[in-house]
Scaffold this active site. Structure first.
Site, PDB file in Angstrom:
ATOM      1  N   ASP A  59     -24.270  23.637 -26.695  1.00 51.12           N
ATOM      2  CA  ASP A  59     -23.088  24.049 -26.261  1.00 51.12           C
ATOM      3  C   ASP A  59     -23.433  25.337 -25.289  1.00 51.12           C
ATOM      4  O   ASP A  59     -24.126  26.115 -25.505  1.00 51.12           O
ATOM      5  CB  ASP A  59     -22.319  24.630 -27.431  1.00 51.12           C
ATOM      6  CG  ASP A  59     -20.884  24.944 -26.837  1.00 51.12           C
ATOM      7  OD1 ASP A  59     -20.242  24.059 -26.288  1.00 51.12           O
ATOM      8  OD2 ASP A  59     -20.357  26.273 -27.052  1.00 51.12           O
ATOM      9  N   GLU A  65     -25.567  21.387 -22.442  1.00 50.48           N
ATOM     10  CA  GLU A  65     -24.174  21.382 -21.522  1.00 50.48           C
ATOM     11  C   GLU A  65     -24.429  22.471 -20.558  1.00 50.48           C
ATOM     12  O   GLU A  65     -24.485  23.600 -20.716  1.00 50.48           O
ATOM     13  CB  GLU A  65     -23.156  21.860 -22.486  1.00 50.48           C
ATOM     14  CG  GLU A  65     -21.740  21.658 -21.418  1.00 50.48           C
ATOM     15  CD  GLU A  65     -20.786  22.615 -22.088  1.00 50.48           C
ATOM     16  OE1 GLU A  65     -19.485  22.505 -21.830  1.00 50.48           O
ATOM     17  OE2 GLU A  65     -21.054  23.714 -22.919  1.00 50.48           O
TER      18      GLU A  65
END
Ligand code: GLC
Length: 503
Positions: free
Chosen positions: A190, A244
């Site tokens: 993330d 990401e």
């Protein structure tokens, strides 16, 4: 070189809260995912990525992690997780889990200690603030009782870690080991371009989520991924990581996937491209010329679903284009990430009532931005309300489903030849069949205006983004098309796969 499994893998993103609810409380859970694994096997994906299921106050749907080594009771137990991994592996599906290293939850014991004045150097506490803004809206600083401020690039309930503190590095290596030891095949990282902030925390001009700035994309972050890569390589079975990474340039993206760093990074340029042949061609060329192992994605839990993004003035345009874009994506070299529900052609749910909304983006923007709930509405498995088979119980799903979901349910589409579900199944099966005979590389073919034609060995893909039907490249065998063809012509908003004899 042996081809690693992830190079061409099709990975299916499961937003756990919204996939399937076995406990019947209205929120999806790990047991629900486990029950549906045969559906995913049948769909033809190679791996699943599970969004965070860790203990969390759910201020940001679980991206606010209070304990990195557990399972939130809302989603089940560690035993449920282990059973899910075992079943997935039995079915030949790999399992990726999300790791959230940029910030924890404010409920994390480290942050709770920091509030008491212990170990504040694990987070970013300062006596004065700068002009940084939270990605979700409002200032990125919140004051605590004794007058100091802490940094949070997302919600106030998500304090940013201080990656200049070695203790944070040790902690995350240990967290990765914890899940690797439980058999996960990899991680989705993330906010992978976050973690480090520029020394001195200078004020910024442009702070958009995609730019390299004092806030994002600091060079020190690459050291973290080198350490993680060594850890992953030390485990058997080709464990991998996908970042990401929101960036403005393919060159910057490529930095994250150098041979000793992450295996893959999301390629959001593909998802951000408008419905246009030149725009698609540019992203494809930029990607293939800069990134060693390409990835492609059209939708995820943070963006408006692509069927809705592609909507035009004529009804049905969005779905036709979404299907065509899938065929183009699956024909490209590299790996593809699908988002749950796109195989049903689900649209963004744009008319959720304000009282139902849960995304912090909605609240922090004081209702100015709708937020991301519209792509997170629970999946319709069956025709019948109240939850269209999402929930095993009578509880209302955590976000209301629109009536239109009945027609889009799995039950309604299963076995219906021209349904989007059966189209996805055929496309994925066909991709598997072709895998052995097509090279990783791509060659462009002469394309009529508005269309793109390319080939990889025996496969030819043609997509028409223009306003007029175009002639197909030749007399090759039609393998699959995203919509009806007309007399050898490829209509607008349609794509086709053709097979030509091996030369
Ligand atoms: C990532 C996640 C998003 C989350 C944010 C903060 O962008 O995909 O859902 O809100 O990080 O963790």
């Amino acid at each position: 070189m042996e081809i690693p499994w992830w190079r061409d893998a099709v990975v299916y993103e499961i937003y756990v809260r919204s996939f399937a609810d076995a406990s019947g409380d209205g929120v999806g859970d790990l047991a629900g995912v486990r029950e549906r694994l045969p559906y995913l096997r049948r769909l033809g994906v190679d791996a699943i990525w599970l969004t965070p299921f860790y203990p969390s106050p759910m201020a940001d749907g679980g991206y606010d992690v209070a304990d990195y080594r557990g399972v939130d009771p809302l989603f089940g137990s560690l035993a449920d997780f282990e059973a899910l991994v075992a079943d997935a592996h039995e079915l030949g599906l790999r399992v990726l889990v999300d790791v959230v290293p940029n910030h924890s939850s404010a409920a994390h014991p480290w942050f709770q200690a920091a509030l008491r004045g212990e170990g504040r150097e694990r987070y970013i506490f300062r006596d004065t603030t700068n002009n940084w803004q939270s990605t979700f809206g409002g200032p990125a600083w919140t004051r605590v009782a004794d007058g100091q401020y802490y940094l949070h690039l997302f919600a106030p309930e998500q304090p940013d870690f201080n990656w200049r503190n070695p203790e944070v590095h040790e902690e995350f290596l240990d967290v990765l080991r914890f899940w690797l030891d439980r058999g996960v095949d990899g991680f989705r990282i993330d906010v992978a371009m976050g973690l480090y902030k520029a020394e001195g925390l200078p004020n910024v001009g442009d702070q958009s989520f995609t730019s390299v700035s004092p806030v994002w994309g600091q060079p020190e972050v690459h050291g973290v991924y080198r350490d993680w890569r060594r850890l992953l390589d030390g485990y058997p079975g080709e464990r991998m990581a996908v970042g990401e990474v929101w960036t403005d340039s393919p060159e910057d993206l490529a930095q994250y996937v150098r041979p000793d760093e992450l295996h893959q990074s999301f390629n959001f340029a593909w998802l951000q491209a408008p419905w246009s042949a030149p725009a698609f061609r540019k992203v494809i060329e930029d990607t293939l010329s800069t990134v060693p192992f390409a990835t492609w994605v059209l939708s995820n839990h943070d963006v408006v679903r692509h069927r809705t993004r592609y909507e035009g003035t004529e009804p049905g345009t969005g779905l036709a284009r979404a299907r065509a874009a899938l065929l183009a994506m699956l024909a490209l070299p590299g790996s593809a990430y699908l988002y749950q529900g796109e195989e049903l052609g689900l649209p963004e749910v744009t008319d959720l009532p304000d009282e139902a909304r849960q995304d912090p983006v909605f609240f922090q923007s004081k209702g100015e931005l709708p937020g991301r709930d519209g792509c997170r509405v629970p999946i319709p498995w069956t025709v019948d309300p109240p939850s269209h088979g999402f929930s095993a119980g009578a509880a209302e799903p955590w976000l209301p489903q629109p009536e239109s979901f009945a027609e889009l349910s799995v039950e309604k589409q299963e076995g219906v030849a021209d349904s989007t579900l059966e189209f996805y199944r055929r496309a994925l099966a066909c991709r598997h069949e072709l895998a052995g005979e097509i090279p990783y590389s791509l060659e462009w073919l002469e394309s009529p205006e508005g269309a793109l034609f390319f080939t990889r060995g025996t496969l030819v893909c043609a997509i028409n983004c223009g306003a007029h039907a175009v002639r197909l490249p030749g007399h090759e065998e039609v393998l699959l098309s995203s919509g009806p063809l007309r007399n050898g012509l490829l209509p607008p908003d349609t794509a086709v796969w053709l097979r030509r004899p091996a030369s």
